[in-house]
Motif scaffolding. Sequence first.
Motif, PDB file in Angstrom:
ATOM      1  N   VAL B  62       0.832  -1.203   0.000  1.00 23.52           N
ATOM      2  CA  VAL B  62       0.000   0.000   0.000  1.00 23.52           C
ATOM      3  C   VAL B  62       0.875   1.265   0.000  1.00 23.52           C
ATOM      4  CG1 VAL B  62      -1.722   1.270   1.365  1.00 23.52           C
ATOM      5  CG2 VAL B  62      -1.828  -1.237   1.229  1.00 23.52           C
ATOM      6  N   VAL B  63       0.451   2.282  -0.737  1.00 21.57           N
ATOM      7  CA  VAL B  63       1.147   3.573  -0.692  1.00 21.57           C
ATOM      8  C   VAL B  63       0.673   4.325   0.550  1.00 21.57           C
ATOM      9  CG1 VAL B  63       1.628   5.746  -1.868  1.00 21.57           C
ATOM     10  CG2 VAL B  63       1.520   3.615  -3.174  1.00 21.57           C
ATOM     11  N   THR B  64       1.277   3.961   1.666  1.00 17.95           N
ATOM     12  CA  THR B  64       0.988   4.599   2.949  1.00 17.95           C
ATOM     13  C   THR B  64       1.844   5.860   3.081  1.00 17.95           C
ATOM     14  OG1 THR B  64       2.746   3.272   3.897  1.00 17.95           O
ATOM     15  CG2 THR B  64       0.502   2.397   4.094  1.00 17.95           C
ATOM     16  N   GLU B  65       1.624   6.606   4.151  1.00 21.31           N
ATOM     17  CA  GLU B  65       2.462   7.774   4.425  1.00 21.31           C
ATOM     18  C   GLU B  65       3.926   7.365   4.565  1.00 21.31           C
ATOM     19  OE1 GLU B  65       1.148  11.207   7.116  1.00 21.31           O
ATOM     20  OE2 GLU B  65       2.540  10.084   8.381  1.00 21.31           O
ATOM     21  N   ASP B  66       4.167   6.172   5.162  1.00 17.84           N
ATOM     22  CA  ASP B  66       5.545   5.710   5.323  1.00 17.84           C
ATOM     23  C   ASP B  66       6.168   5.332   3.985  1.00 17.84           C
ATOM     24  OD1 ASP B  66       7.646   5.200   7.248  1.00 17.84           O
ATOM     25  OD2 ASP B  66       7.486   3.109   6.642  1.00 17.84           O
ATOM     26  N   ALA B  67       5.363   4.786   3.070  1.00 15.89           N
ATOM     27  CA  ALA B  67       5.881   4.499   1.727  1.00 15.89           C
ATOM     28  C   ALA B  67       6.224   5.810   1.017  1.00 15.89           C
ATOM     29  CB  ALA B  67       4.860   3.688   0.922  1.00 15.89           C
ATOM     30  N   ALA B  72      10.094   9.621  -1.061  1.00 24.15           N
ATOM     31  CA  ALA B  72      10.661  10.979  -1.033  1.00 24.15           C
ATOM     32  C   ALA B  72      12.172  10.909  -0.836  1.00 24.15           C
ATOM     33  CB  ALA B  72      10.003  11.810   0.074  1.00 24.15           C
ATOM     34  N   ILE B  73      12.618  10.059   0.087  1.00 23.83           N
ATOM     35  CA  ILE B  73      14.056   9.895   0.331  1.00 23.83           C
ATOM     36  C   ILE B  73      14.725   9.280  -0.899  1.00 23.83           C
ATOM     37  CG2 ILE B  73      15.733   8.579   1.711  1.00 23.83           C
ATOM     38  CD1 ILE B  73      13.766   9.066   4.130  1.00 23.83           C
ATOM     39  N   SER B  74      14.062   8.290  -1.488  1.00 22.81           N
ATOM     40  CA  SER B  74      14.608   7.604  -2.663  1.00 22.81           C
ATOM     41  C   SER B  74      14.843   8.576  -3.822  1.00 22.81           C
ATOM     42  CB  SER B  74      13.643   6.494  -3.085  1.00 22.81           C
ATOM     43  OG  SER B  74      14.079   5.853  -4.267  1.00 22.81           O
ATOM     44  N   GLN B  75      13.847   9.404  -4.106  1.00 22.48           N
ATOM     45  CA  GLN B  75      13.961  10.325  -5.240  1.00 22.48           C
ATOM     46  C   GLN B  75      14.807  11.549  -4.914  1.00 22.48           C
ATOM     47  OE1 GLN B  75      10.279  11.405  -7.133  1.00 22.48           O
ATOM     48  NE2 GLN B  75       9.930   9.332  -7.924  1.00 22.48           N
ATOM     49  N   ARG B  76      14.594  12.131  -3.751  1.00 16.02           N
ATOM     50  CA  ARG B  76      15.243  13.406  -3.446  1.00 16.02           C
ATOM     51  C   ARG B  76      16.717  13.255  -3.087  1.00 16.02           C
ATOM     52  NH1 ARG B  76      11.634  17.635  -2.581  1.00 16.02           N
ATOM     53  NH2 ARG B  76      13.320  18.681  -1.473  1.00 16.02           N
ATOM     54  N   LEU B  77      17.061  12.159  -2.425  1.00 17.68           N
ATOM     55  CA  LEU B  77      18.447  11.998  -1.967  1.00 17.68           C
ATOM     56  C   LEU B  77      19.232  10.984  -2.783  1.00 17.68           C
ATOM     57  CD1 LEU B  77      17.961  12.007   1.910  1.00 17.68           C
ATOM     58  CD2 LEU B  77      18.355  13.941   0.384  1.00 17.68           C
ATOM     59  N   LEU B  78      18.548  10.043  -3.440  1.00 14.33           N
ATOM     60  CA  LEU B  78      19.286   8.955  -4.066  1.00 14.33           C
ATOM     61  C   LEU B  78      18.966   8.766  -5.547  1.00 14.33           C
ATOM     62  CD1 LEU B  78      19.215   6.716  -0.916  1.00 14.33           C
ATOM     63  CD2 LEU B  78      21.274   7.660  -1.985  1.00 14.33           C
ATOM     64  N   GLY B  79      18.259   9.748  -6.125  1.00 14.93           N
ATOM     65  CA  GLY B  79      18.211   9.864  -7.575  1.00 14.93           C
ATOM     66  C   GLY B  79      17.300   8.919  -8.349  1.00 14.93           C
ATOM     67  N   ARG B 133      -2.373   8.306  -4.976  1.00 16.95           N
ATOM     68  CA  ARG B 133      -1.743   8.894  -3.789  1.00 16.95           C
ATOM     69  C   ARG B 133      -0.370   9.476  -4.135  1.00 16.95           C
ATOM     70  NH1 ARG B 133      -2.922   4.720   1.325  1.00 16.95           N
ATOM     71  NH2 ARG B 133      -5.196   4.950   1.342  1.00 16.95           N
ATOM     72  N   ILE B 134       0.387   8.765  -4.958  1.00 15.57           N
ATOM     73  CA  ILE B 134       1.707   9.282  -5.376  1.00 15.57           C
ATOM     74  C   ILE B 134       1.535  10.576  -6.171  1.00 15.57           C
ATOM     75  CG2 ILE B 134       3.679   8.832  -6.900  1.00 15.57           C
ATOM     76  CD1 ILE B 134       3.361   5.825  -6.019  1.00 15.57           C
ATOM     77  N   LYS B 135       0.591  10.554  -7.114  1.00 16.53           N
ATOM     78  CA  LYS B 135       0.378  11.752  -7.940  1.00 16.53           C
ATOM     79  C   LYS B 135      -0.025  12.949  -7.085  1.00 16.53           C
ATOM     80  CE  LYS B 135       0.598   9.618 -12.143  1.00 16.53           C
ATOM     81  NZ  LYS B 135       1.581   9.865 -13.205  1.00 16.53           N
ATOM     82  N   ALA B 136      -0.732  12.685  -5.977  1.00 21.48           N
ATOM     83  CA  ALA B 136      -1.220  13.774  -5.122  1.00 21.48           C
ATOM     84  C   ALA B 136      -0.180  14.241  -4.107  1.00 21.48           C
ATOM     85  CB  ALA B 136      -2.485  13.324  -4.381  1.00 21.48           C
ATOM     86  N   SER B 137       0.914  13.503  -3.950  1.00 19.73           N
ATOM     87  CA  SER B 137       1.861  13.844  -2.887  1.00 19.73           C
ATOM     88  C   SER B 137       2.802  14.983  -3.296  1.00 19.73           C
ATOM     89  CB  SER B 137       2.718  12.628  -2.515  1.00 19.73           C
ATOM     90  OG  SER B 137       3.741  13.031  -1.611  1.00 19.73           O
ATOM     91  N   PRO B 138       2.893  16.020  -2.462  1.00 18.73           N
ATOM     92  CA  PRO B 138       3.828  17.107  -2.773  1.00 18.73           C
ATOM     93  C   PRO B 138       5.284  16.718  -2.504  1.00 18.73           C
ATOM     94  CG  PRO B 138       2.720  17.541  -0.684  1.00 18.73           C
ATOM     95  CD  PRO B 138       2.118  16.272  -1.235  1.00 18.73           C
ATOM     96  N   VAL B 140       6.917  13.769  -3.390  1.00 15.75           N
ATOM     97  CA  VAL B 140       7.536  12.892  -4.397  1.00 15.75           C
ATOM     98  C   VAL B 140       7.645  13.703  -5.681  1.00 15.75           C
ATOM     99  CG1 VAL B 140       7.270  10.748  -5.690  1.00 15.75           C
ATOM    100  CG2 VAL B 140       6.500  10.862  -3.307  1.00 15.75           C
ATOM    101  N   PRO B 141       8.852  14.146  -6.045  1.00 17.44           N
ATOM    102  CA  PRO B 141       8.952  15.105  -7.153  1.00 17.44           C
ATOM    103  C   PRO B 141       8.772  14.512  -8.550  1.00 17.44           C
ATOM    104  CG  PRO B 141      11.120  14.744  -6.140  1.00 17.44           C
ATOM    105  CD  PRO B 141      10.127  14.006  -5.302  1.00 17.44           C
ATOM    106  N   LYS B 142       9.194  13.269  -8.770  1.00 16.40           N
ATOM    107  CA  LYS B 142       9.181  12.720 -10.136  1.00 16.40           C
ATOM    108  C   LYS B 142       8.038  11.740 -10.339  1.00 16.40           C
ATOM    109  CE  LYS B 142      14.062  13.585 -10.443  1.00 16.40           C
ATOM    110  NZ  LYS B 142      15.226  13.174  -9.651  1.00 16.40           N
ATOM    111  N   LYS B 143       7.088  12.136 -11.184  1.00 19.32           N
ATOM    112  CA  LYS B 143       5.860  11.352 -11.337  1.00 19.32           C
ATOM    113  C   LYS B 143       5.586  10.968 -12.778  1.00 19.32           C
ATOM    114  CE  LYS B 143       4.143  14.212  -7.622  1.00 19.32           C
ATOM    115  NZ  LYS B 143       3.109  14.358  -6.616  1.00 19.32           N
ATOM    116  N   ASP B 144       6.564  11.116 -13.668  1.00 18.50           N
ATOM    117  CA  ASP B 144       6.326  10.796 -15.081  1.00 18.50           C
ATOM    118  C   ASP B 144       6.279   9.299 -15.338  1.00 18.50           C
ATOM    119  OD1 ASP B 144       6.231  13.435 -15.696  1.00 18.50           O
ATOM    120  OD2 ASP B 144       8.296  13.568 -16.446  1.00 18.50           O
ATOM    121  N   HIS B 145       6.933   8.520 -14.474  1.00 14.91           N
ATOM    122  CA  HIS B 145       6.987   7.071 -14.683  1.00 14.91           C
ATOM    123  C   HIS B 145       6.534   6.357 -13.424  1.00 14.91           C
ATOM    124  CE1 HIS B 145       9.110   7.672 -18.459  1.00 14.91           C
ATOM    125  NE2 HIS B 145       9.894   8.523 -17.840  1.00 14.91           N
ATOM    126  N   VAL B 146       5.226   6.268 -13.266  1.00 13.84           N
ATOM    127  CA  VAL B 146       4.633   5.552 -12.135  1.00 13.84           C
ATOM    128  C   VAL B 146       3.685   4.514 -12.720  1.00 13.84           C
ATOM    129  CG1 VAL B 146       3.291   5.737 -10.000  1.00 13.84           C
ATOM    130  CG2 VAL B 146       4.734   7.659 -10.731  1.00 13.84           C
TER     131      VAL B 146
END
Lengths: 164, 164
Positions: B62-67, B72-79, B133-138, B140-146
């Motif tokens: 599930v795309v929970t708040e913890d996911a 966010a950490i995966s995209q913002r810090l680790l590319g 939920r991913i599309k709505a999250s402020p 998670v910056p990269k949403k072109d490939h979900v």
Amino acid sequence: MTTTDEFVEANKAYQQGFDGPLPLPPARKVAVVACMDARLDPAKILGIAEGDAHVIRNAGGVVTEDALRSLAISQRLLGTEEIVLVHHTDCGMVTFSDDEFRQGIEAETGIRPSWSAEAFPDAAADVVQGINRIKASPFVPKKDHVRGFVFDVATGAIDEVTTA
Amino acid sequence: MTTTDEFVEANKAYQQGFDGPLPLPPARKVAVVACMDARLDPAKILGIAEGDAHVIRNAGGVVTEDALRSLAISQRLLGTEEIVLVHHTDCGMVTFSDDEFRQGIEAETGIRPSWSAEAFPDAAADVVQGINRIKASPFVPKKDHVRGFVFDVATGAIDEVTTA
């Protein structure tokens, strides 16, 4: 071709020789909580085969509220009795602070997350924190077998974290 | 001998022939969010090698708040730039309701969780929920490939879930 496209291709090979379905409850009655790190494959480092174990993973392998939700479902509905935590060396979670991360997002988007990033300065200490959170949770019934390890990304070894 | 003891033994074999360390950022720039189910090994079903991808797992995938924290950490810090969701057939999450689960815990322990169990009646519909939920999250910056899939535990195939 995206990585996702490559995954779809790779799955075709996996279907060849697939022998299922296996039963739903984990055969070895264990749930693993591990970091999402790309270098840490819980199945390989612990010798887990399909059908053996629940595997819960997030940034850090942190025992968050969502990990406790998963553990509660694992134990209460699907019969697992042991919990194994796996953090690792060279973790990204030691490279920043919660405040930095949340302020960075606020600076960029105008919105500060209401949650903690769960960064930690020391992997072994955060394993102890995770064990303590599990022991304190009223929602995880079986706590006799809760152990934690730090996976060494340089050697492949898991080193057990001893609690006082 | 517990399963955890067996894991420690199995790890000794893994250390033989271990060839590390790999770089920290995922080489294939993708994060997978999958169910914790014992029959679903994301590395095997998608052809992921060590170093390739972040793998986030919880009860249901599930795309929970913890996911979202992990993404966010995966995209913002680790590319990472792509996200792949994996639910599956015969999931335990369709066998109960949130109310039932929370009331059962309250009846047994006297304490009702403040969180939802995130049960769902249909795996494909919950994949769509996760994408939304991913599309709505402020955060998670990269949403072109979900993209999202349902893994068939009987055949080994992944079937893509198409969104409207």
